[in-house]
Design an enzyme around this catalytic site. Structure first.
Site, PDB file in Angstrom:
ATOM      1  N   PHE A  73      14.789 -14.892  -6.783  1.00 30.47           N
ATOM      2  CA  PHE A  73      13.439 -14.737  -6.220  1.00 30.47           C
ATOM      3  C   PHE A  73      12.511 -15.866  -6.652  1.00 30.47           C
ATOM      4  O   PHE A  73      11.507 -16.117  -5.991  1.00 30.47           O
ATOM      5  CB  PHE A  73      12.813 -13.403  -6.665  1.00 30.47           C
ATOM      6  CG  PHE A  73      13.608 -12.212  -6.225  1.00 30.47           C
ATOM      7  CD1 PHE A  73      13.381 -11.644  -4.984  1.00 30.47           C
ATOM      8  CD2 PHE A  73      14.593 -11.681  -7.026  1.00 30.47           C
ATOM      9  CE1 PHE A  73      14.126 -10.555  -4.555  1.00 30.47           C
ATOM     10  CE2 PHE A  73      15.345 -10.591  -6.611  1.00 30.47           C
ATOM     11  CZ  PHE A  73      15.111 -10.033  -5.370  1.00 30.47           C
ATOM     12  N   TYR A 141       7.915 -24.500   3.341  1.00 32.22           N
ATOM     13  CA  TYR A 141       8.402 -23.291   2.654  1.00 32.22           C
ATOM     14  C   TYR A 141       9.633 -22.734   3.375  1.00 32.22           C
ATOM     15  O   TYR A 141      10.696 -22.529   2.777  1.00 32.22           O
ATOM     16  CB  TYR A 141       7.283 -22.246   2.593  1.00 32.22           C
ATOM     17  CG  TYR A 141       7.775 -20.873   2.228  1.00 32.22           C
ATOM     18  CD1 TYR A 141       8.407 -20.654   1.009  1.00 32.22           C
ATOM     19  CD2 TYR A 141       7.629 -19.798   3.104  1.00 32.22           C
ATOM     20  CE1 TYR A 141       8.875 -19.395   0.682  1.00 32.22           C
ATOM     21  CE2 TYR A 141       8.093 -18.539   2.785  1.00 32.22           C
ATOM     22  CZ  TYR A 141       8.723 -18.342   1.566  1.00 32.22           C
ATOM     23  OH  TYR A 141       9.202 -17.104   1.245  1.00 32.22           O
ATOM     24  N   ASP A 283      -0.222 -19.538  12.080  1.00 34.92           N
ATOM     25  CA  ASP A 283       0.096 -18.113  12.252  1.00 34.92           C
ATOM     26  C   ASP A 283       0.655 -17.852  13.650  1.00 34.92           C
ATOM     27  O   ASP A 283      -0.058 -18.001  14.644  1.00 34.92           O
ATOM     28  CB  ASP A 283      -1.171 -17.261  12.092  1.00 34.92           C
ATOM     29  CG  ASP A 283      -1.464 -16.895  10.654  1.00 34.92           C
ATOM     30  OD1 ASP A 283      -0.556 -17.027   9.817  1.00 34.92           O
ATOM     31  OD2 ASP A 283      -2.596 -16.470  10.381  1.00 34.92           O
TER      32      ASP A 283
HETATM   33  N1  UFG Z   1      -4.775 -12.146   7.847  1.00 34.16           N
HETATM   34  C1  UFG Z   1      -6.130 -11.995   8.179  1.00 34.16           C
HETATM   35  N2  UFG Z   1      -7.028 -12.139   7.189  1.00 34.16           N
HETATM   36  C2  UFG Z   1      -6.694 -12.398   5.893  1.00 34.16           C
HETATM   37  C3  UFG Z   1      -5.323 -12.533   5.558  1.00 34.16           C
HETATM   38  C4  UFG Z   1      -4.385 -12.403   6.562  1.00 34.16           C
HETATM   39  O1  UFG Z   1      -6.471 -11.771   9.336  1.00 34.16           O
HETATM   40  O2  UFG Z   1      -7.601 -12.523   5.036  1.00 34.16           O
HETATM   41  C5  UFG Z   1      -3.772 -11.983   8.902  1.00 34.16           C
HETATM   42  C6  UFG Z   1      -2.913 -13.231   9.093  1.00 34.16           C
HETATM   43  O3  UFG Z   1      -3.518 -14.095   9.996  1.00 34.16           O
HETATM   44  C7  UFG Z   1      -1.608 -12.606   9.617  1.00 34.16           C
HETATM   45  C8  UFG Z   1      -1.560 -11.222   8.963  1.00 34.16           C
HETATM   46  O4  UFG Z   1      -2.886 -10.955   8.518  1.00 34.16           O
HETATM   47  O5  UFG Z   1      -1.711 -12.427  10.991  1.00 34.16           O
HETATM   48  C9  UFG Z   1      -0.640 -11.161   7.781  1.00 34.16           C
HETATM   49  O6  UFG Z   1      -0.947 -12.244   6.906  1.00 34.16           O
HETATM   50  P1  UFG Z   1      -0.304 -12.394   5.450  1.00 34.16           P
HETATM   51  O7  UFG Z   1      -0.938 -13.603   4.838  1.00 34.16           O
HETATM   52  O8  UFG Z   1      -0.407 -11.101   4.734  1.00 34.16           O
HETATM   53  O9  UFG Z   1       1.236 -12.619   5.748  1.00 34.16           O
HETATM   54  P2  UFG Z   1       1.946 -13.738   6.664  1.00 34.16           P
HETATM   55  O10 UFG Z   1       2.412 -13.022   7.897  1.00 34.16           O
HETATM   56  O11 UFG Z   1       1.105 -14.907   6.878  1.00 34.16           O
HETATM   57  O12 UFG Z   1       3.124 -14.237   5.719  1.00 34.16           O
HETATM   58  C10 UFG Z   1       4.153 -13.398   5.228  1.00 34.16           C
HETATM   59  C11 UFG Z   1       4.624 -13.912   3.879  1.00 34.16           C
HETATM   60  C12 UFG Z   1       5.236 -15.279   4.011  1.00 34.16           C
HETATM   61  C13 UFG Z   1       6.335 -15.253   5.043  1.00 34.16           C
HETATM   62  C14 UFG Z   1       5.810 -14.672   6.332  1.00 34.16           C
HETATM   63  C15 UFG Z   1       6.934 -14.532   7.285  1.00 34.16           C
HETATM   64  O13 UFG Z   1       3.552 -13.968   2.977  1.00 34.16           O
HETATM   65  O14 UFG Z   1       5.809 -15.686   2.778  1.00 34.16           O
HETATM   66  O15 UFG Z   1       5.207 -13.388   6.120  1.00 34.16           O
HETATM   67  O16 UFG Z   1       6.567 -13.778   8.355  1.00 34.16           O
HETATM   68  F1  UFG Z   1       6.804 -16.490   5.271  1.00 34.16           F
END
Ligand code: UFG
Length: 329
Positions: A73, A141, A283
């Site tokens: 991990f 990443y 995103d």
């Molecule tokens: N989001 C918001 N506001 C915030 C934070 C996030 O609207 O303050 C949205 C993001 O735009 C996204 C969703 O919430 O649409 C989820 O965001 P996260 O940051 O929680 O997670 P991610 O989908 O960006 O990323 C996660 C993991 C990564 C991995 C990815 C793969 O953190 O390591 O999923 O899908 F690569």
């Protein structure tokens, strides 16, 4: 089994260690505590502080223990950071994995579980995304994880090292015991950020874009409970004797950012203030996992498939640990 867990003090690693220890396995955690927490490590696990960068100390670790399997991990894990600091990812993530694999080969350890990512699917042709989807890493990443998957392919072919790569979608939630949960020094993930608003630690949650091609305009993700994810690791480890394997790991259900906020309002009873912000670079609109292969081949069944249950366990952790692991941070 005697299992080495690198990054076992981190968010996902510590939950996997919890499930392994509860299942009676013998666990050694190797972690440099750069982002992990000593207090997150299950009391039954042995803890060794060290860095995978240091090949000599990795070798000593293998000299001192007789491992039968490795779960890896320890890694830099932020998509956005990897766009700003590509060498940390394409360099350190990969070379640290090589140090680990070299020590494994030299010590004849032949079972490996990789924490991989849905960031391999930046341009999916079908939704849900199954294992047949073409690989398009979305960032350095994702690319670093894909390179490690390829290294594993060659380790299997040349040395007979058996591996499972588990490509996580959105890991979320916290241990049902509320002994461990998500605690990042700089939080970027949606669910913890929303719950910090409920706790009064942040004024509002910014929704990154409401003009996506989705029913409510906000991004859709597949949230998977971290202990369900941990169970998949245990099943994958048991299946390795039947050959190496790669699985996509999610619930197969998508929820929008607004769905998550509404669920958090229902779970916490708090009115969570929101604002609409700009899209976050990189995103994708929708990411949903096809996890049928994992269910069919390994009999994996999530215990916390409902978003409400995922958010409720996260809330229990944040409510009882408003400062995370506290002194250990
Ligand atoms: N989001 C918001 N506001 C915030 C934070 C996030 O609207 O303050 C949205 C993001 O735009 C996204 C969703 O919430 O649409 C989820 O965001 P996260 O940051 O929680 O997670 P991610 O989908 O960006 O990323 C996660 C993991 C990564 C991995 C990815 C793969 O953190 O390591 O999923 O899908 F690569």
């Amino acid at each position: 089994m005697n299992i080495l867990v690198t990054g076992g003090a981190g968010y996902i690693g510590s939950h996997v260690v919890e499930e392994l220890c509860e299942a009676g396995e013998t666990v050694v955690v190797f972690d440099n505590l750069s982002t992990g927490h000593r207090a997150a490590v299950h009391p039954k696990a042995e803890f060794v502080q060290g860095d995978l960068k240091d090949a000599a100390s990795v070798n000593r670790l293998f000299d001192d223990h007789h491992f039968e399997a490795v779960m890896h991990f320890a890694s830099y894990t932020l998509v956005g950071e990897s766009m700003a600091q590509p060498f940390m990812y394409l360099g350190d993530n990969v070379s640290n994995a090589l140090n680990l694999l070299r020590a494994m080969v030299e010590h004849d350890v032949k079972r490996f579980i990789l924490s991989s990512t849905a960031n391999l699917f930046d341009d999916p042709q079908r939704m849900p995304i199954d294992e047949q989807e073409r690989i398009v890493p979305g960032s350095p990443y994702g690319e670093s994880k894909f390179i490690i998957e390829r290294l594993l392919h060659w380790m299997d072919r040349i040395y007979g090292l058996r591996f499972a790569a588990l490509r996580y979608f959105n890991a979320a939630g916290a241990s049902p015991t509320a002994d461990r949960g998500e605690d990042h020094a700089v939080e970027t993930h949606l669910i913890p950020l929303i719950l910090k608003v409920a706790l009064g630690q942040r004024a509002r949650i910014t929704i990154f874009g409401n003009d996506y091609a989705t029913p409510d305009g906000t991004c859709i993700r597949d949230y998977i409970h971290v202990n369900d994810l941990a169970q998949a690791h245990i099943l994958a480890l048991k299946a390795l004797d039947r050959g190496s394997r790669i699985y996509n790991l999610g619930n197969g259900q998508g929820y929008s950012v607004k769905d998550v906020i509404d669920t958090a309002r229902a779970v916490t009873g708090c009115d969570i203030a929101t604002e609409i912000g700009a899209r976050r670079a990189g995103d994708p609109a929708i990411l949903i996992a096809g996890s049928d292969t994992l269910k069919r081949e390994l009999g994996w069944q999530p215990r916390f498939a409902a978003l409400r249950d995922i958010v409720a366990t996260a809330w229990e952790w944040h409510r009882t640990h408003p400062n995370g692991y506290g002194l250990d941070q």
